[in-house]
Scaffold this motif. Structure first.
Motif, PDB file in Angstrom:
ATOM      1  N   THR A 156       0.856  -1.188   0.000  1.00 25.15           N
ATOM      2  CA  THR A 156       0.000   0.000   0.000  1.00 25.15           C
ATOM      3  C   THR A 156       0.889   1.234   0.000  1.00 25.15           C
ATOM      4  OG1 THR A 156      -1.688  -1.189   1.260  1.00 25.15           O
ATOM      5  CG2 THR A 156      -1.833   1.223   1.222  1.00 25.15           C
ATOM      6  N   LEU A 157       1.994   1.137   0.740  1.00 26.67           N
ATOM      7  CA  LEU A 157       3.046   2.159   0.755  1.00 26.67           C
ATOM      8  C   LEU A 157       4.355   1.541   0.315  1.00 26.67           C
ATOM      9  CD1 LEU A 157       2.483   3.889   4.239  1.00 26.67           C
ATOM     10  CD2 LEU A 157       1.773   4.754   2.006  1.00 26.67           C
ATOM     11  N   LEU A 158       5.218   2.369  -0.244  1.00 25.10           N
ATOM     12  CA  LEU A 158       6.574   1.926  -0.564  1.00 25.10           C
ATOM     13  C   LEU A 158       7.603   2.480   0.406  1.00 25.10           C
ATOM     14  CD1 LEU A 158       6.620   2.189  -4.463  1.00 25.10           C
ATOM     15  CD2 LEU A 158       6.146   0.193  -3.023  1.00 25.10           C
ATOM     16  N   ALA A 159       7.323   3.646   0.988  1.00 27.87           N
ATOM     17  CA  ALA A 159       8.299   4.240   1.899  1.00 27.87           C
ATOM     18  C   ALA A 159       7.651   5.279   2.794  1.00 27.87           C
ATOM     19  CB  ALA A 159       9.436   4.879   1.111  1.00 27.87           C
ATOM     20  N   LEU A 160       8.187   5.387   4.011  1.00 24.59           N
ATOM     21  CA  LEU A 160       7.851   6.442   4.955  1.00 24.59           C
ATOM     22  C   LEU A 160       9.156   7.096   5.363  1.00 24.59           C
ATOM     23  CD1 LEU A 160       6.007   7.960   7.003  1.00 24.59           C
ATOM     24  CD2 LEU A 160       6.415   6.052   8.594  1.00 24.59           C
ATOM     25  N   ALA A 161       9.233   8.410   5.238  1.00 22.81           N
ATOM     26  CA  ALA A 161      10.474   9.134   5.547  1.00 22.81           C
ATOM     27  C   ALA A 161      10.197  10.228   6.570  1.00 22.81           C
ATOM     28  CB  ALA A 161      11.072   9.737   4.275  1.00 22.81           C
ATOM     29  N   VAL A 162      11.063  10.315   7.571  1.00 20.61           N
ATOM     30  CA  VAL A 162      10.952  11.311   8.631  1.00 20.61           C
ATOM     31  C   VAL A 162      12.292  12.015   8.769  1.00 20.61           C
ATOM     32  CG1 VAL A 162      10.685  11.640  11.125  1.00 20.61           C
ATOM     33  CG2 VAL A 162       9.138  10.097   9.889  1.00 20.61           C
ATOM     34  N   THR A 163      12.286  13.330   8.845  1.00 17.33           N
ATOM     35  CA  THR A 163      13.525  14.087   8.938  1.00 17.33           C
ATOM     36  C   THR A 163      13.718  14.679  10.322  1.00 17.33           C
ATOM     37  OG1 THR A 163      12.499  16.141   8.206  1.00 17.33           O
ATOM     38  CG2 THR A 163      13.391  14.708   6.504  1.00 17.33           C
ATOM     39  N   ALA A 164      14.971  14.805  10.720  1.00 13.07           N
ATOM     40  CA  ALA A 164      15.339  15.435  11.983  1.00 13.07           C
ATOM     41  C   ALA A 164      16.726  16.037  11.824  1.00 13.07           C
ATOM     42  CB  ALA A 164      15.313  14.427  13.129  1.00 13.07           C
ATOM     43  N   SER A 165      17.044  16.992  12.676  1.00 18.33           N
ATOM     44  CA  SER A 165      18.326  17.694  12.581  1.00 18.33           C
ATOM     45  C   SER A 165      19.166  17.393  13.811  1.00 18.33           C
ATOM     46  CB  SER A 165      18.085  19.203  12.466  1.00 18.33           C
ATOM     47  OG  SER A 165      19.297  19.903  12.302  1.00 18.33           O
ATOM     48  N   SER A 166      20.412  16.968  13.593  1.00 16.06           N
ATOM     49  CA  SER A 166      21.290  16.578  14.689  1.00 16.06           C
ATOM     50  C   SER A 166      21.993  17.787  15.291  1.00 16.06           C
ATOM     51  CB  SER A 166      22.328  15.566  14.205  1.00 16.06           C
ATOM     52  OG  SER A 166      23.286  15.304  15.223  1.00 16.06           O
ATOM     53  N   TYR A 167      21.751  18.016  16.568  1.00 18.14           N
ATOM     54  CA  TYR A 167      22.502  19.046  17.282  1.00 18.14           C
ATOM     55  C   TYR A 167      23.955  18.616  17.474  1.00 18.14           C
ATOM     56  CZ  TYR A 167      18.065  21.279  18.686  1.00 18.14           C
ATOM     57  OH  TYR A 167      16.849  21.923  18.695  1.00 18.14           O
ATOM     58  N   PRO A 211      12.944  24.011  18.309  1.00 19.87           N
ATOM     59  CA  PRO A 211      14.068  24.520  19.103  1.00 19.87           C
ATOM     60  C   PRO A 211      13.617  25.465  20.206  1.00 19.87           C
ATOM     61  CG  PRO A 211      14.051  25.452  16.870  1.00 19.87           C
ATOM     62  CD  PRO A 211      13.079  24.326  16.876  1.00 19.87           C
ATOM     63  N   PHE A 212      14.213  25.285  21.376  1.00 19.78           N
ATOM     64  CA  PHE A 212      13.952  26.055  22.588  1.00 19.78           C
ATOM     65  C   PHE A 212      12.633  25.668  23.257  1.00 19.78           C
ATOM     66  CE2 PHE A 212      16.432  28.991  19.853  1.00 19.78           C
ATOM     67  CZ  PHE A 212      17.609  28.988  20.602  1.00 19.78           C
ATOM     68  N   LEU A 213      11.623  25.285  22.485  1.00 18.40           N
ATOM     69  CA  LEU A 213      10.337  24.947  23.082  1.00 18.40           C
ATOM     70  C   LEU A 213      10.322  23.526  23.619  1.00 18.40           C
ATOM     71  CD1 LEU A 213       7.788  26.571  20.590  1.00 18.40           C
ATOM     72  CD2 LEU A 213       8.731  27.508  22.706  1.00 18.40           C
ATOM     73  N   PHE A 214      10.867  22.570  22.853  1.00 10.75           N
ATOM     74  CA  PHE A 214      10.866  21.169  23.254  1.00 10.75           C
ATOM     75  C   PHE A 214      12.297  20.647  23.381  1.00 10.75           C
ATOM     76  CE2 PHE A 214       6.718  21.303  20.819  1.00 10.75           C
ATOM     77  CZ  PHE A 214       5.924  21.308  21.961  1.00 10.75           C
ATOM     78  N   PRO A 215      12.540  19.717  24.290  1.00  9.87           N
ATOM     79  CA  PRO A 215      13.902  19.219  24.504  1.00  9.87           C
ATOM     80  C   PRO A 215      14.390  18.338  23.353  1.00  9.87           C
ATOM     81  CG  PRO A 215      12.336  18.003  25.860  1.00  9.87           C
ATOM     82  CD  PRO A 215      11.569  19.140  25.243  1.00  9.87           C
ATOM     83  N   ALA A 216      15.711  18.287  23.193  1.00  8.44           N
ATOM     84  CA  ALA A 216      16.328  17.417  22.191  1.00  8.44           C
ATOM     85  C   ALA A 216      16.062  15.954  22.540  1.00  8.44           C
ATOM     86  CB  ALA A 216      17.825  17.687  22.124  1.00  8.44           C
ATOM     87  N   THR A 217      16.044  15.112  21.506  1.00  8.24           N
ATOM     88  CA  THR A 217      15.757  13.686  21.676  1.00  8.24           C
ATOM     89  C   THR A 217      16.925  12.860  21.132  1.00  8.24           C
ATOM     90  OG1 THR A 217      13.372  14.037  21.462  1.00  8.24           O
ATOM     91  CG2 THR A 217      14.195  11.810  21.055  1.00  8.24           C
ATOM     92  N   PRO A 218      17.422  11.880  21.879  1.00 13.64           N
ATOM     93  CA  PRO A 218      18.528  11.060  21.385  1.00 13.64           C
ATOM     94  C   PRO A 218      18.054   9.990  20.408  1.00 13.64           C
ATOM     95  CG  PRO A 218      17.927  10.361  23.599  1.00 13.64           C
ATOM     96  CD  PRO A 218      17.077  11.562  23.285  1.00 13.64           C
ATOM     97  N   LEU A 219      18.822   9.805  19.326  1.00 12.70           N
ATOM     98  CA  LEU A 219      18.614   8.723  18.369  1.00 12.70           C
ATOM     99  C   LEU A 219      19.966   8.105  18.054  1.00 12.70           C
ATOM    100  CD1 LEU A 219      16.187  10.454  15.809  1.00 12.70           C
ATOM    101  CD2 LEU A 219      15.544   8.819  17.583  1.00 12.70           C
ATOM    102  N   TRP A 220      19.929   6.854  17.601  1.00 14.04           N
ATOM    103  CA  TRP A 220      21.171   6.167  17.245  1.00 14.04           C
ATOM    104  C   TRP A 220      21.394   6.236  15.735  1.00 14.04           C
ATOM    105  CZ3 TRP A 220      24.827   3.911  20.448  1.00 14.04           C
ATOM    106  CH2 TRP A 220      24.498   3.923  21.803  1.00 14.04           C
ATOM    107  N   ARG A 225      25.112   7.470  19.612  1.00 15.59           N
ATOM    108  CA  ARG A 225      23.972   8.303  19.958  1.00 15.59           C
ATOM    109  C   ARG A 225      24.239   9.768  19.630  1.00 15.59           C
ATOM    110  NH1 ARG A 225      21.734   9.038  26.068  1.00 15.59           N
ATOM    111  NH2 ARG A 225      23.704  10.167  26.187  1.00 15.59           N
ATOM    112  N   GLU A 226      23.256  10.401  18.972  1.00 12.64           N
ATOM    113  CA  GLU A 226      23.291  11.829  18.730  1.00 12.64           C
ATOM    114  C   GLU A 226      21.976  12.437  19.198  1.00 12.64           C
ATOM    115  OE1 GLU A 226      24.361  13.024  14.794  1.00 12.64           O
ATOM    116  OE2 GLU A 226      26.121  11.714  14.698  1.00 12.64           O
ATOM    117  N   PHE A 227      21.999  13.726  19.509  1.00 12.62           N
ATOM    118  CA  PHE A 227      20.794  14.411  19.973  1.00 12.62           C
ATOM    119  C   PHE A 227      20.193  15.221  18.837  1.00 12.62           C
ATOM    120  CE2 PHE A 227      22.719  13.280  23.955  1.00 12.62           C
ATOM    121  CZ  PHE A 227      21.634  13.038  24.793  1.00 12.62           C
ATOM    122  N   PHE A 228      18.883  15.076  18.684  1.00 12.67           N
ATOM    123  CA  PHE A 228      18.189  15.649  17.532  1.00 12.67           C
ATOM    124  C   PHE A 228      17.120  16.641  17.948  1.00 12.67           C
ATOM    125  CE2 PHE A 228      20.142  11.975  15.715  1.00 12.67           C
ATOM    126  CZ  PHE A 228      20.333  12.270  14.368  1.00 12.67           C
ATOM    127  N   GLY A 229      16.891  17.596  17.032  1.00 13.67           N
ATOM    128  CA  GLY A 229      15.808  18.552  17.180  1.00 13.67           C
ATOM    129  C   GLY A 229      15.008  18.627  15.900  1.00 13.67           C
TER     130      GLY A 229
END
Length: 404
Positions: A156-167, A211-220, A225-229
Motif C-alpha cells: 500500500t506504501l513503498l516508503a515512509l520518511a521522517v527528517t530530523a536535525s542533529s545538534y 528549538p527552545f520549546l521542546f527538549p532534544a531527543t537522542p537517536l542512534w 547516539r546523537e541528539f536531535f531537534g
C-alpha cells in the motif's frame, strides 16, 4: 534544491505514476494539512474510478509536526481514503494538554523581565521551555507502528520518511522505512544524510522538537547516539527525500503564509520601539518552518519546465525526467488567525506568552506568531482545518489532474 539533486544517479528516472505526499512542519499550524487532506479525500471519492478510493500515495515524507501527520496516515494507509478522515478527527479532539506541559505563576504576565528570567530558569532545568511528555503518550496511543509495517509489506506504501536535525553533528538526517528492510539506495550529501531505520515514536518526537520549546531527543545513527531537534532546521531541500525515493509526482502541503507582519507591526513592541522577545521568537520560528519550501518548489518546477521544453529527440536520450510538483499553502495569515483565538490557550501558556510580549494587541495580525505553534485548541484547530479545506477546493482542478 540543487540541480545535482534532480540529476543524481538515484533520481534520474522517477516513476511518473509514483505519487508522494510531503508534509512540512509548524506545530499546531499543521492542523491545516488535515483540512486539505480531508477535502482531497472527498474530491477523490467523487471520482468514478473506484481505484481513487484507495490510499493515493506510495511515499509519505514528513518534517516536524508534518512527520506526525505522515506517520499517522501511514499507520492507517490500508484503510484507504478513510485515513484522511481519521486524521481530521484526531486533530479536532487534540488539546494542548495532550502535547505539552507548562507550569508558570499567574503574575508572570505582568512583567516581561520576570517572564524572561523565570522561563530561562525553566530552560536550564529541563533544556526547553516545555515538557513534551504528553506528546509521547499521545503518539503511542494513536499511532500503531505495526500497521505501518503491514502497509509497507502489502505495498500500500513503498516508503515512509521522517527528517530530523542533529545538534550533535549538524547533519540533517532523513530516516526511511521501506518494505525492503535494508538501507539500499540511501543517500549521503554534504550536510544531508539518509539511513534506513524502522520509524519509532522517538523519531517523531525528535523530528517535532521545536528549538527552545521542546527538549532534544537522542537517536542512534552510525552506531552511536546523537541528539536531535526539529527537522525543519537546516532543511535546505524539503522535496529531496521524495525525489530520492523515486517519486514522479509530489503533493507538498506547507503551513507558511503569503505575508507575515513585521517584527514590530502589531506585535507589542517595547517602549523604545524594539521588538519583544516573543516577537523575535515568532519571527525566528517562521524562518525555520517556511523559508526554504517555496524556493525548493519553485526550483523543482523551473527545472522540470526546462526539461519539458527540450526538443523531444534530446529529451528521449537524456537519463532524467521532469517531476510534477503541486504545492498547497495557506491563503490567509495564520498569525492573524492565531491572534483571534489566543484566548483559548491554557492559562499558563497564555501568561507566559503575554509576559514575553508574544500576544500583541487585540486585532494585531502579527502579534501571535509564536502562539500559533502552541495553540492546540479547538477553535484554532477547526479554523485551520476549515482554511485548509477551502484552499484544497480552490485547487480542485489541479488536484484532479494530479491524480489522473
Amino acid at each position: 534544491m540543487s540541480l545535482e539533486t534532480i540529476i543524481s544517479n538515484g533520481l534520474t528516472r522517477p516513476d511518473e505514476d509514483l505519487k508522494a505526499l510531503v508534509l512540512m512542519g509548524g506545530g499546531a499550524r499543521t492542523a491545516y494539512q488535515a483540512g486539505v487532506l480531508q477535502a482531497l479525500a472527498r474530491i477523490l471519492d467523487l471520482q468514478e474510478d473506484a481505484a481513487k478510493r484507495r490510499f493515493p500515495f506510495k511515499i509519505l515524507a514528513g518534517t516536524s509536526a508534518g512527520a506526525l501527520n505522515a506517520c499517522f496516515l501511514a499507520s492507517r494507509a490500508n484503510e484507504g481514503l478513510a485515513a484522511f478522515e481519521q486524521l481530521a478527527s484526531f486533530w479536532t479532539t487534540l488539546r494542548s494538554a495532550q502535547v505539552y506541559q507548562l507550569k508558570v505563576p499567574g503574575w508572570i504576565r505582568s512583567s516581561r523581565i520576570a517572564a524572561a528570567l523565570f522561563l530561562s530558569q525553566q530552560v536550564r532545568r529541563q533544556q526547553a521551555f516545555l515538557n513534551n511528555t504528553p506528546l509521547v503518550d499521545t503518539l503511542h496511543r494513536v499511532i500503531s507502528l505495526g500497521n505501518i509495517d503491514e502497509a509497507l509489506q502489502e505495498k500500500t506504501l513503498l516508503a515512509l520518511a521522517v527528517t530530523a536535525s542533529s545538534y550533535t553533528s549538524g547533519v540533517h538526517w532523513t530516516f526511511c522505512q521501506t518494505a525492503r528492510g535494508t538501507g539500499a539506495g540511501m543517500w549521503n550529501r554534504p550536510g544531508r544524510r539518509a539511513e534506513f531505520q524502522p520509524i519509532t515514536i522517538e523519531h517523531l518526537v525528535a523530528s517535532s522538537a521545536i528549538p527552545f520549546l521542546f527538549p532534544a531527543t537522542p537517536l542512534w545513527v552510525d552506531g552511536h547516539r546523537e541528539f536531535f531537534g526539529d527537522g525543519s532546521m537546516r532543511q535546505s531541500s524539503p522535496l529531496s527525500p521524495a525525489l530520492h525515493l523515486g517519486a514522479g509526482k509530489i503533493l507538498v502541503i506547507g503551513v507558511g503564509q503569503p505575508e507575515r507582519a513585521g517584527l514590530t507591526g502589531g506585535a507589542s513592541p517595547a517602549v523604545d520601539g524594539r521588538p519583544t522577545l516573543g516577537a523575535i521568537a515568532g519571527h525566528a520560528l517562521a524562518s525555520v518552518f517556511q523559508d526554504t519550501l517555496q524556493a525548493d518548489v519553485e526550483q523543482a518546477q523551473r527545472v522540470s519546465k526546462t526539461l519539458l521544453q527540450m526538443p523531444r529527440e534530446i529529451a528521449a536520450v537524456m537519463p532524467y525526467r521532469p517531476v510534477n510538483v503541486l504545492a498547497i499553502a495557506p491563503s490567509q495569515s495564520l498569525d492573524a488567525l492565531a491572534q483571534a483565538h489566543a484566548g483559548e490557550l491554557p492559562a499558563a501558556t497564555y501568561n507566559a506568552l503575554a509576559g514575553l510580549g508574544a500576544l500583541g494587541a487585540k486585532g494585531s495580525p502579527g502579534g501571535a506568531a509564536l502562539a500559533s505553534y502552541l495553540l492546540f485548541e479547538t477553535g484554532f484547530i477547526k479554523a485551520l482545518m476549515a482554511l485548509g479545506e477551502r484552499d484544497a477546493y480552490a485547487h480542485k482542478s489541479e488536484l484532479i489532474d494530479f491524480f489522473m
